[in-house]
Design an enzyme around this catalytic site. Structure first.
Site, short mmCIF file in Angstrom:
data_model
loop_
_atom_site.label_atom_id
_atom_site.label_comp_id
_atom_site.label_asym_id
_atom_site.label_seq_id
_atom_site.Cartn_x
_atom_site.Cartn_y
_atom_site.Cartn_z
N LYS A 151 0.83 -1.22 0.00
CA LYS A 151 0.00 0.00 0.00
C LYS A 151 0.86 1.25 0.00
O LYS A 151 0.64 2.17 -0.81
CB LYS A 151 -0.92 0.00 1.24
CG LYS A 151 -1.61 1.33 1.46
CD LYS A 151 -2.37 1.36 2.78
CE LYS A 151 -1.56 1.65 3.99
NZ LYS A 151 -1.46 3.04 4.43
N ASN A 152 1.83 1.31 0.90
CA ASN A 152 2.58 2.56 1.05
C ASN A 152 3.48 2.85 -0.15
O ASN A 152 3.74 4.02 -0.46
CB ASN A 152 3.38 2.54 2.35
CG ASN A 152 2.47 2.67 3.57
OD1 ASN A 152 1.30 3.03 3.43
ND2 ASN A 152 2.98 2.38 4.74
N CYS B 128 -4.26 7.90 9.91
CA CYS B 128 -4.55 7.33 11.22
C CYS B 128 -4.00 8.22 12.33
O CYS B 128 -2.94 8.83 12.19
CB CYS B 128 -3.91 5.96 11.34
SG CYS B 128 -4.81 4.69 10.45
N ARG C 137 2.06 14.14 13.70
CA ARG C 137 2.77 13.78 12.48
C ARG C 137 3.25 15.05 11.77
O ARG C 137 2.65 15.51 10.81
CB ARG C 137 1.87 12.90 11.60
CG ARG C 137 1.51 11.62 12.33
CD ARG C 137 0.64 10.68 11.57
NE ARG C 137 1.39 9.82 10.66
CZ ARG C 137 0.87 8.76 10.05
NH1 ARG C 137 -0.38 8.43 10.25
NH2 ARG C 137 1.60 8.04 9.24
N ASP D 62 4.74 -0.23 12.13
CA ASP D 62 3.46 -0.74 11.63
C ASP D 62 3.20 -2.20 12.02
O ASP D 62 2.12 -2.72 11.77
CB ASP D 62 3.40 -0.61 10.09
CG ASP D 62 3.14 0.83 9.65
OD1 ASP D 62 2.98 1.71 10.52
OD2 ASP D 62 3.08 1.07 8.43
N ARG E 145 -8.68 0.35 5.03
CA ARG E 145 -7.78 1.33 4.39
C ARG E 145 -6.56 0.64 3.81
O ARG E 145 -5.98 1.12 2.85
CB ARG E 145 -7.27 2.33 5.42
CG ARG E 145 -8.33 3.20 6.01
CD ARG E 145 -7.68 4.09 7.03
NE ARG E 145 -6.76 4.96 6.31
CZ ARG E 145 -6.45 6.18 6.67
NH1 ARG E 145 -6.95 6.65 7.77
NH2 ARG E 145 -5.64 6.89 5.96
C1 UD1 Z 1 4.97 6.17 6.72
C2 UD1 Z 1 3.89 5.14 6.56
C3 UD1 Z 1 3.40 4.66 7.92
C4 UD1 Z 1 4.59 4.18 8.77
C5 UD1 Z 1 5.68 5.23 8.82
C6 UD1 Z 1 6.96 4.75 9.52
C7 UD1 Z 1 2.79 5.85 4.50
C8 UD1 Z 1 1.59 6.42 3.87
N1 UD1 Z 1 2.76 5.74 5.85
O1 UD1 Z 1 4.38 7.28 7.39
O2 UD1 Z 1 2.51 3.58 7.71
O3 UD1 Z 1 4.14 3.94 10.08
O4 UD1 Z 1 6.06 5.63 7.47
O5 UD1 Z 1 7.44 3.62 8.88
O6 UD1 Z 1 3.73 5.44 3.84
N2 UD1 Z 1 8.67 13.22 11.17
C9 UD1 Z 1 9.09 14.51 11.49
N3 UD1 Z 1 9.01 15.48 10.51
C10 UD1 Z 1 8.57 15.21 9.26
C11 UD1 Z 1 8.15 13.90 8.94
C12 UD1 Z 1 8.20 12.92 9.94
O7 UD1 Z 1 9.50 14.78 12.61
O8 UD1 Z 1 8.54 16.13 8.43
C13 UD1 Z 1 8.75 12.17 12.21
C14 UD1 Z 1 7.40 11.54 12.55
O9 UD1 Z 1 6.73 12.27 13.54
C15 UD1 Z 1 7.80 10.17 13.01
C16 UD1 Z 1 9.04 9.86 12.17
O10 UD1 Z 1 9.49 11.10 11.67
O11 UD1 Z 1 8.19 10.20 14.36
C17 UD1 Z 1 8.78 8.92 11.02
O12 UD1 Z 1 7.71 9.43 10.22
P1 UD1 Z 1 7.61 9.08 8.67
O13 UD1 Z 1 8.61 8.01 8.34
O14 UD1 Z 1 7.66 10.33 7.88
O15 UD1 Z 1 6.16 8.47 8.56
P2 UD1 Z 1 5.11 8.68 7.41
O16 UD1 Z 1 5.82 8.85 6.11
O17 UD1 Z 1 4.12 9.67 7.84
#
Ligand code: UD1
Length: 437
Positions: A28-29, A123, A128, A311, A403
């Protein structure tokens, strides 16, 4: 008119070990990012192995809304043509629902040097932030503003930059990679995320003519190209769907052959399953997990890839709640990922959460209860708990699970699980013996 599936519930009678074979769908991701990136060429792109789940369908609908031509060749093969994008301002009710909508920012900015997309939903698993996305876009020369919940990014032209990510983030790594694919010069992303879907998105962009090297390591180098072109690409198998079925074998004391996977992507999951006493056998594109007797306790800390995935944290929590002793899970990625604990407690689990650590005192068995799916992965984990429980569980809010899992109930039934979906839980409760509380 489409049925309101938000009112669907699962009814699960537990107690049967799951056995048999299950085939895993596309990730999915990875698919969400690849679908978004497809609009970066005016030529037609064909994407195979796209999972038919809510999040990918919402993304496709949102793209249709801005003039992208989408044709579904079969359930999992989509043709996408982004030559007629008439509006780089995407603001639909749908797009606010999914986290991955932010990939349209990177894709539109990279192609048109302009994008306006509502800030992501998804979610509720913790705060985030998107500061690293913003930092990356700004480094490439874009002006970025957030006004009334919409992120606006625009530039006269994008120029390569050397970007050091302050945190390891999947989303920002992919977004900056997309935005820089046609920027002038050579972009370097340091402290990049290394998840399998980062590599998949880079491979996809390279099939369209991009020049990306180093994806899968923590330094990604992107040499800007003038244009991207058509390609046909197949999405990698879903690491998390596979891991969920691997844990289904562990939790129900079953034996499952999980097919169409890349075992390398599952190593951290296989290692934990072996630590808790399961037998894991690896084949070229399958893994078999079998579980006999009581699970053993262990300690888990979620980490970016190749560490243990966040996850897969709730699924592990359910398994450890049945283990013979005390385990701990430390959640280091998202702070709000223990919302399944209260639900699992109603089923008899003994778990205490202190800060970002859960201390889990294993119990012999769960009992059926009326529970809610708090989010996508936590919901799936509670289904596994219910399949192992004594008695009947009814579960609300299963739209979260839909989802990200295609035909979840059907696949579990094919493994011998007694799980049904209904939109009328009260009528069902009159038919059967359980009571809705
Ligand atoms: C993606 C996945 C989600 C998974 C996560 C971690 C998708 C749609 N979702 O989410 O299922 O749980 O990776 O493997 O692909 N962070 C910051 N600043 C930013 C961005 C992130 O501080 O600009 C922090 C977040 O709060 C978190 C960490 O970085 O603590 C990792 O987040 P991130 O890897 O970006 O997760 P997503 O891409 O949102």
């Amino acid at each position: 008119m489409a049925r309101d599936t938000d009112r669907d519930h699962y009814i699960i009678n537990g107690g049967r070990p799951l056995t048999g074979e299950v085939t895993i769908g596309g990730a999915k991701n990875a698919a969400l990012a690849i679908i978004a990136a497809s609009i970066m060429t005016d030529e037609t792109v064909t994407i195979e192995n796209v999972p038919d789940v809510r999040d990918t369908n919402v993304m496709l609908e949102a793209m249709e809304g801005i003039g992208v031509k989408i044709s579904r060749l079969d359930r999992h093969t989509i043709e996408i043509n982004g030559s007629r994008v008439e509006n780089v301002n995407i603001d639909t009710e749908n797009i606010r629902k999914i986290r991955a909508s932010y990939y349209l920012l990177g894709a539109l900015l990279g192609k048109y040097c302009h994008a306006e997309v509502p800030l992501p939903g998804g979610c509720d698993i913790g705060s985030r932030p998107i500061d690293q996305h913003v930092k990356g876009f700004r480094a490439l020369g874009a002006k970025v503003n957030i006004e009334r919940g919409i992120m606006k990014a625009s530039a006269d032209k994008l120029s390569a930059a050397h970007i050091y990510m302050d945190v390891v983030t999947v989303g920002a790594t992919i977004n900056v990679m997309m935005a820089s694919v046609m920027a002038d010069g050579k972009t370097i992303i340091e402290n990049a995320a290394k998840e399998p879907h980062i590599v998949d998105v880079a491979n996809f962009l390279n099939s369209m003519g991009a020049n990306i090297k180093g994806a899968g390591t923590d330094v990604i180098r992107i040499k800007g190209v003038d244009r991207l072109h058509a390609c046909t690409y197949s999405v990698i198998p879903d690491q998390i769907e596979a891991g969920t079925f691997m844990f289904a074998a562990a939790i129900t004391g079953g034996n499952i052959l999980v097919k169409n996977v890349i075992p390398k992507h599952l190593e951290s999951i296989s290692a934990k399953l072996e630590e808790i006493g399961c037998h894991v056998e690896e084949f070229d594109d399958a893994v078999r997990v079998s579980s006999f007797g009581r699970l053993q306790p262990t300690h888990i800390k979620t980490l970016p890839y190749p560490g243990y995935p966040t996850d897969m944290q709730p699924q592990a929590g359910v398994a450890l709640a049945l283990a013979d002793g005390v385990s701990t899970i430390t959640e280091s990625i998202f702070e709000n990922r223990f919302r399944y604990v209260d639900e699992l407690t109603r089923m008899g689990a003994a778990i205490r959460v202190e800060g970002n650590t859960a201390i889990i005192d294993g119990v012999q068995h769960f009992t059926g209860a009326h529970v809610q799916a708090p989010d996508l992965r936590a919901g799936a984990a509670l289904v596994l708990a219910a399949l192992s429980a004594d008695g009947t569980t009814t579960m609300d809010d299963i739209h979260f699970i839909e989802r990200g899992y295609e035909d979840f109930d059907e696949k579990l039934r094919s493994l011998g699980g007694d799980i049904r979906k209904t939109d009328n839980i009260r009528q069902e409760s009159r038919k059967s013996k359980f009571k809705v509380v």
